[in-house]
Design a protein around this motif. Structure first.
Motif, PDB file in Angstrom:
ATOM      1  N   LEU A   9      -7.054  78.816 -11.604  1.00  0.00           N
ATOM      2  CA  LEU A   9      -7.848  77.621 -11.122  1.00  0.00           C
ATOM      3  C   LEU A   9      -8.133  77.313  -9.977  1.00  0.00           C
ATOM      4  O   LEU A   9      -7.078  77.249  -9.128  1.00  0.00           O
ATOM      5  N   THR A  11      -8.147  74.536  -6.799  1.00  0.00           N
ATOM      6  CA  THR A  11      -7.735  73.515  -6.700  1.00  0.00           C
ATOM      7  C   THR A  11      -8.360  72.381  -5.998  1.00  0.00           C
ATOM      8  O   THR A  11      -9.109  72.538  -5.001  1.00  0.00           O
ATOM      9  N   SER A  20      -5.349  71.191  -9.882  1.00  0.00           N
ATOM     10  CA  SER A  20      -6.507  72.110 -10.742  1.00  0.00           C
ATOM     11  C   SER A  20      -7.749  71.305 -10.673  1.00  0.00           C
ATOM     12  O   SER A  20      -7.694  69.870 -10.749  1.00  0.00           O
ATOM     13  N   GLY A  53      -3.646  76.852 -16.720  1.00  0.00           N
ATOM     14  CA  GLY A  53      -3.662  76.427 -15.243  1.00  0.00           C
ATOM     15  C   GLY A  53      -3.990  75.110 -14.877  1.00  0.00           C
ATOM     16  O   GLY A  53      -4.073  74.590 -13.651  1.00  0.00           O
ATOM     17  N   VAL A  54      -4.228  74.341 -15.975  1.00  0.00           N
ATOM     18  CA  VAL A  54      -4.346  72.813 -15.635  1.00  0.00           C
ATOM     19  C   VAL A  54      -3.077  72.269 -15.195  1.00  0.00           C
ATOM     20  O   VAL A  54      -2.068  72.212 -15.805  1.00  0.00           O
ATOM     21  N   THR A  55      -3.309  71.361 -13.976  1.00  0.00           N
ATOM     22  CA  THR A  55      -2.071  70.927 -13.265  1.00  0.00           C
ATOM     23  C   THR A  55      -2.097  69.188 -13.215  1.00  0.00           C
ATOM     24  O   THR A  55      -1.363  68.688 -12.580  1.00  0.00           O
TER      25      THR A  55
END
Length: 336
Positions: A9, A11, A20, A53-55
């Protein structure tokens, strides 16, 4: 239809953090739209979000009256280094009643409770959920600044505030983010606060980026709303206004078809195109919808398509206020 899950993803920045470009609002897992999902379903959704990949994960003391923070703390134990944790104070449940309280002592006590529930020693982004207008914003932000100095939180955010209030707060301590509702059918951040965020270097975190489900064109029968669904009290979802607003969606469908995306992805891609400091945080209880939302990062809209969306969803086109009279009086946002 674009359904390819994102695997790497892009950023955007929130204070000192790279996160993300689309985050996850976690409220739906405990609060606001009726019966929450089973614990196993919530766990699967959160773990899938991290794997995609969600952060940026966003919660609040209010959600589930502490239950949402506890849920994240339990289900994500041992994975704290995989995400940037955002939570909120200043509005929480007290004896089963939602209370706005921005007094410094309350903010600090709420933070201690949140840290315990979240099973962490620090919250990355701690946001004032509502400005308690009986307390100077400088006092509430001063308490948050004390928490930064104490190492309890790493950065400060505000929610549903005007540009004027943001600037007052920023004079006390740098503000890393403002969180407010923003989508094609809620354009009021464009009046002033988006520019104010850009000017001071703050991110703008857009909640309800698909219009509380409206912009997906799946909200067809209002009678199906759970008795506890907060949309029942929102003027935009009254029977008369909902019917008028659905007519707008008929004009968005061809744009989404031409772009090869769903209506949800159209709204998210539109938001991402507005400015580089905007980070949408759609919430969901469905892994399929989560993957659909993240795949919006692969959608590119042409200048003509963006202009067409702007025209269809121009300020004033949507019928009904976004909040009831009481709840509208609790926010500090500019309004068209």
């Amino acid at each position: 239809m674009n359904t390819k899950p994102a695997t790497s993803l892009p950023t955007r920045r929130v204070g000192p953090f790279e996160v993300s470009a689309i985050g996850l609002g976690c409220m739906n897992l405990s609060h606001a739209y009726g019966q929450p999902p089973a614990r196993e379903q919530a766990a699967a959704l959160l773990h899938r979000a991290l794997d995609l990949g969600v952060t940026l994960l966003d919660t609040a003391a209010l959600y589930g009256f502490g239950g949402n923070e506890s849920l994240l703390g339990e289900l994500l134990a041992g994975q704290r280094d995989r995400y940037v944790l955002a939570s909120k104070c200043g509005m929480q449940g007290v004896d089963g009643v939602r209370v706005i309280d921005g007094r410094p002592e309350t903010i600090k006590a709420t933070c201690e409770d949140s840290l315990r529930r979240l099973r962490t020693d620090v919250i990355d982004l701690y946001q004032l959920h509502r400005w308690d207008k009986s307390v100077p914003i400088e006092d509430s932000v001063g308490a948050l600044a004390d928490l930064v100095r104490a190492g309890k939180i790493r950065s400060i955010g505000l929610s549903e505030v005007s540009a004027t209030t943001l600037r007052r707060a920023h004079a006390v301590h740098p503000i890393a983010a403002v969180q407010s509702e923003y989508s094609p059918w809620t354009r009021n951040p464009e009046i002033a606060v988006l520019d104010a965020c850009r000017d001071i270097g703050a991110a703008f975190i857009a909640f309800s980026p698909v219009g509380r489900g409206f912009l997906t064109d799946t909200v067809l029968d209002l009678a199906t709303f759970d008795a506890r669904d907060i949309r029942r009290a929102m003027p935009r979802f009254s029977a008369e206004n909902h019917a008028a607003n659905r007519a707008l969606l008929t004009q968005l469908h061809p744009i989404a078809t031409a772009a090869g995306c769903t209506l949800a992805q159209l709204s998210l891609a539109w938001l991402l195109s507005r400015a580089n400091h905007i980070i949408p945080i759609p919430g969901t209880t469905s892994i399929a919808h989560l993957e659909e939302n993240m795949a919006a990062l692969d959608v590119t809209l042409s200048a003509a398509q963006l202009a067409h969306i702007d025209q269809v969803m121009a300020p004033g086109a949507v019928k009904g206020g976004r909040y009831s009279g009481q709840n509208q009086g609790e926010v500090d946002t500019e309004e068209f």
